[in-house]
Design an enzyme around this catalytic site. Structure first.
Site, PDB file in Angstrom:
ATOM      1  N   SER A  84      -5.523   5.062  -4.138  1.00  0.00           N
ATOM      2  CA  SER A  84      -5.488   6.486  -4.477  1.00  0.00           C
ATOM      3  C   SER A  84      -5.342   6.755  -5.969  1.00  0.00           C
ATOM      4  O   SER A  84      -4.521   6.148  -6.655  1.00  0.00           O
ATOM      5  CB  SER A  84      -4.327   7.168  -3.744  1.00  0.00           C
ATOM      6  OG  SER A  84      -4.253   8.519  -4.123  1.00  0.00           O
ATOM      7  N   LYS A  85      -6.128   7.723  -6.440  1.00  0.00           N
ATOM      8  CA  LYS A  85      -5.999   8.179  -7.828  1.00  0.00           C
ATOM      9  C   LYS A  85      -4.798   9.109  -7.966  1.00  0.00           C
ATOM     10  O   LYS A  85      -4.431   9.499  -9.065  1.00  0.00           O
ATOM     11  CB  LYS A  85      -7.288   8.887  -8.256  1.00  0.00           C
ATOM     12  CG  LYS A  85      -8.448   7.895  -8.355  1.00  0.00           C
ATOM     13  CD  LYS A  85      -9.703   8.497  -8.919  1.00  0.00           C
ATOM     14  CE  LYS A  85     -10.655   7.363  -9.304  1.00  0.00           C
ATOM     15  NZ  LYS A  85     -12.046   7.739  -9.322  1.00  0.00           N
ATOM     16  N   ASN A  86      -4.206   9.480  -6.864  1.00  0.00           N
ATOM     17  CA  ASN A  86      -3.015  10.335  -6.889  1.00  0.00           C
ATOM     18  C   ASN A  86      -1.727   9.538  -6.673  1.00  0.00           C
ATOM     19  O   ASN A  86      -0.661  10.133  -6.523  1.00  0.00           O
ATOM     20  CB  ASN A  86      -3.131  11.409  -5.809  1.00  0.00           C
ATOM     21  CG  ASN A  86      -4.305  12.347  -6.054  1.00  0.00           C
ATOM     22  OD1 ASN A  86      -4.373  12.991  -7.103  1.00  0.00           O
ATOM     23  ND2 ASN A  86      -5.257  12.391  -5.148  1.00  0.00           N
TER      24      ASN A  86
ATOM     25  N   ASP B 271       0.875  -1.159   0.000  1.00  0.00           N
ATOM     26  CA  ASP B 271       0.000   0.000   0.000  1.00  0.00           C
ATOM     27  C   ASP B 271       0.928   1.229   0.000  1.00  0.00           C
ATOM     28  O   ASP B 271       2.115   1.107   0.317  1.00  0.00           O
ATOM     29  CB  ASP B 271      -0.881  -0.050   1.255  1.00  0.00           C
ATOM     30  CG  ASP B 271      -1.699   1.204   1.427  1.00  0.00           C
ATOM     31  OD1 ASP B 271      -2.343   1.630   0.452  1.00  0.00           O
ATOM     32  OD2 ASP B 271      -1.693   1.773   2.537  1.00  0.00           O
TER      33      ASP B 271
ATOM     34  N   GLY C 128      -7.212   3.751   3.895  1.00  0.00           N
ATOM     35  CA  GLY C 128      -7.357   2.782   2.809  1.00  0.00           C
ATOM     36  C   GLY C 128      -8.675   2.857   2.061  1.00  0.00           C
ATOM     37  O   GLY C 128      -8.864   2.175   1.066  1.00  0.00           O
ATOM     38  N   VAL C 129      -9.587   3.671   2.561  1.00  0.00           N
ATOM     39  CA  VAL C 129     -10.939   3.746   1.986  1.00  0.00           C
ATOM     40  C   VAL C 129     -10.946   4.777   0.843  1.00  0.00           C
ATOM     41  O   VAL C 129     -10.418   5.880   0.993  1.00  0.00           O
ATOM     42  CB  VAL C 129     -11.962   4.130   3.090  1.00  0.00           C
ATOM     43  CG1 VAL C 129     -13.337   4.354   2.510  1.00  0.00           C
ATOM     44  CG2 VAL C 129     -11.993   3.049   4.168  1.00  0.00           C
TER      45      VAL C 129
ATOM     46  N   ASP D 182      -0.169   5.029   0.933  1.00  0.00           N
ATOM     47  CA  ASP D 182      -0.439   6.029   1.963  1.00  0.00           C
ATOM     48  C   ASP D 182      -0.359   5.403   3.355  1.00  0.00           C
ATOM     49  O   ASP D 182      -1.172   4.546   3.696  1.00  0.00           O
ATOM     50  CB  ASP D 182      -1.852   6.624   1.768  1.00  0.00           C
ATOM     51  CG  ASP D 182      -2.027   7.267   0.395  1.00  0.00           C
ATOM     52  OD1 ASP D 182      -1.080   7.934  -0.063  1.00  0.00           O
ATOM     53  OD2 ASP D 182      -3.107   7.110  -0.212  1.00  0.00           O
TER      54      ASP D 182
ATOM     55  N   ARG E 172     -12.003   7.566  -2.092  1.00  0.00           N
ATOM     56  CA  ARG E 172     -12.465   8.947  -1.879  1.00  0.00           C
ATOM     57  C   ARG E 172     -13.975   9.029  -1.652  1.00  0.00           C
ATOM     58  O   ARG E 172     -14.451   9.610  -0.687  1.00  0.00           O
ATOM     59  CB  ARG E 172     -12.060   9.810  -3.085  1.00  0.00           C
ATOM     60  CG  ARG E 172     -12.058  11.291  -2.791  1.00  0.00           C
ATOM     61  CD  ARG E 172     -11.653  12.082  -4.024  1.00  0.00           C
ATOM     62  NE  ARG E 172     -10.378  11.637  -4.603  1.00  0.00           N
ATOM     63  CZ  ARG E 172      -9.912  12.043  -5.770  1.00  0.00           C
ATOM     64  NH1 ARG E 172     -10.604  12.907  -6.498  1.00  0.00           N
ATOM     65  NH2 ARG E 172      -8.757  11.592  -6.231  1.00  0.00           N
TER      66      ARG E 172
ATOM     67  N   ASP F 157      -1.380  -0.579   6.106  1.00  0.00           N
ATOM     68  CA  ASP F 157      -1.566   0.108   7.398  1.00  0.00           C
ATOM     69  C   ASP F 157      -3.053   0.216   7.757  1.00  0.00           C
ATOM     70  O   ASP F 157      -3.381   0.770   8.800  1.00  0.00           O
ATOM     71  CB  ASP F 157      -0.977   1.524   7.349  1.00  0.00           C
ATOM     72  CG  ASP F 157      -1.791   2.446   6.454  1.00  0.00           C
ATOM     73  OD1 ASP F 157      -2.183   2.006   5.354  1.00  0.00           O
ATOM     74  OD2 ASP F 157      -2.066   3.590   6.861  1.00  0.00           O
TER      75      ASP F 157
HETATM   76  C1  BG6 Z   1      -5.959   5.484   0.092  1.00  0.00           C
HETATM   77  C2  BG6 Z   1      -5.948   6.347   1.335  1.00  0.00           C
HETATM   78  O1  BG6 Z   1      -4.687   5.030  -0.174  1.00  0.00           O
HETATM   79  O2  BG6 Z   1      -6.441   6.233  -1.020  1.00  0.00           O
HETATM   80  C3  BG6 Z   1      -7.312   6.958   1.587  1.00  0.00           C
HETATM   81  O3  BG6 Z   1      -5.567   5.545   2.437  1.00  0.00           O
HETATM   82  C4  BG6 Z   1      -7.781   7.695   0.340  1.00  0.00           C
HETATM   83  O4  BG6 Z   1      -7.218   7.848   2.678  1.00  0.00           O
HETATM   84  C5  BG6 Z   1      -7.755   6.759  -0.861  1.00  0.00           C
HETATM   85  O5  BG6 Z   1      -9.111   8.174   0.530  1.00  0.00           O
HETATM   86  C6  BG6 Z   1      -8.164   7.447  -2.163  1.00  0.00           C
HETATM   87  O6  BG6 Z   1      -7.246   8.449  -2.462  1.00  0.00           O
HETATM   88  P1  BG6 Z   1      -7.487   9.590  -3.560  1.00  0.00           P
HETATM   89  O7  BG6 Z   1      -6.123  10.237  -3.669  1.00  0.00           O
HETATM   90  O8  BG6 Z   1      -7.893   8.916  -4.808  1.00  0.00           O
HETATM   91  O9  BG6 Z   1      -8.527  10.490  -3.035  1.00  0.00           O
HETATM   92 MG    MG Z   2      -2.732   3.097   3.642  1.00  0.00          MG
END
Ligand code: BG6
Ligand code: MG
Length: 220
Positions: A114-116, A9, A46-47, A11, A49, A168
């Site tokens: 995450s999309k980022n 993972d 981990g949840v 984040d 957006r 995590d």
């Molecule tokens: C996960 C994070 O990795 O990515 C979450 O733990 C977050 O907190 C999720 O909401 C989605 O991320 P993003 O960057 O697409 O908003």
């Molecule tokens: Mg995480």
């Protein structure tokens, strides 16, 4: 025990962007007069957006247009934070472990909701240490569904049983178990207690520590 790959993972595992997600949601929640604490945020780790905003809103119903705008606003705040990320923001032990796994002939992949994730990886400078990247664009069903990790395993060409998920988040450990992966949890037992092996973080953790802890668990 045949372990051929690790799926990390991002984040809260390789870098502390979990804190930035929290601060961005907190700003939005404060602006909207929604109660939201650090403790509430533990359930958001981990949840994805959209699911995160649903959890923050609780019973409050918001029209889809406003919901979208709120997600975009939170993401704008998050993007401001990650603009500052450099390789110095890798969590202790993360890069050393990725390098060690590569040298040992094991594969590494990213499995982040995450999309980022792509931007964060590039800013951290670790993309070349990963054999596959699965992120918030890779699958429809998000953690705790196993789909994202299965996507990563498929990219690696390996069955789930030969991959270890390092997470995590409670949702991430659930996803790993649901997919038939081995699992390592990072953080407090209350959060990652369902993992096969638990470490406080990756600081000082070598490949043999992870494999040893998993093996000990298997013998139990
Ligand atoms: C996960 C994070 O990795 O990515 C979450 O733990 C977050 O907190 C999720 O909401 C989605 O991320 P993003 O960057 O697409 O908003
Ligand atoms: Mg995480």
């Amino acid at each position: 025990m045949t372990i051929k790959a690790f799926i990390f993972d991002l984040d809260g595992v390789l870098t502390d962007t979990a804190e930035y997600h929290y601060r961005a949601w907190k700003r939005l929640a404060d602006e909207e007069g929604l109660p939201f604490t650090r403790e509430d945020n533990e359930h958001l780790r981990g949840v994805a957006r959209r699911d995160s905003l649903r959890l923050i809103l609780k019973d409050r119903v918001v029209p889809e247009g406003k919901f979208q705008a709120m997600m975009e606003r939170k993401n704008g705040y998050y993007l401001e934070f990650i603009k500052e990320i450099t390789p110095r923001d890798l969590l202790p032990g993360a890069k050393e472990l990725l390098e060690e796994l590569r040298a040992a002939g094991l594969k590494s992949a990213l499995g982040s909701a995450s999309k980022n994730a792509g931007e964060v990886l590039d800013r951290l400078g670790i993309r070349s240490l990963l054999d596959a990247v699965s992120d918030g664009y890779s699958v429809e069903r998000q953690k705790p569904a196993p789909d994202l990790f299965l996507h990563a395993a498929q990219q690696l060409g390996l069955p789930a049983s030969e991959c270890v998920v390092v997470e995590d988040a409670a949702a991430g450990i659930e996803a790993a178990i649901a997919g038939g992966f081995r699992s390592v949890g990072l953080g407090p037992r209350e959060r990652v207690g369902k993992a096969e092996a638990i470490f406080p973080s990756l600081a000082g953790v070598r490949g043999r520590d992870l494999l040893g802890a998993l093996e000990a668990n298997q013998e139990k």
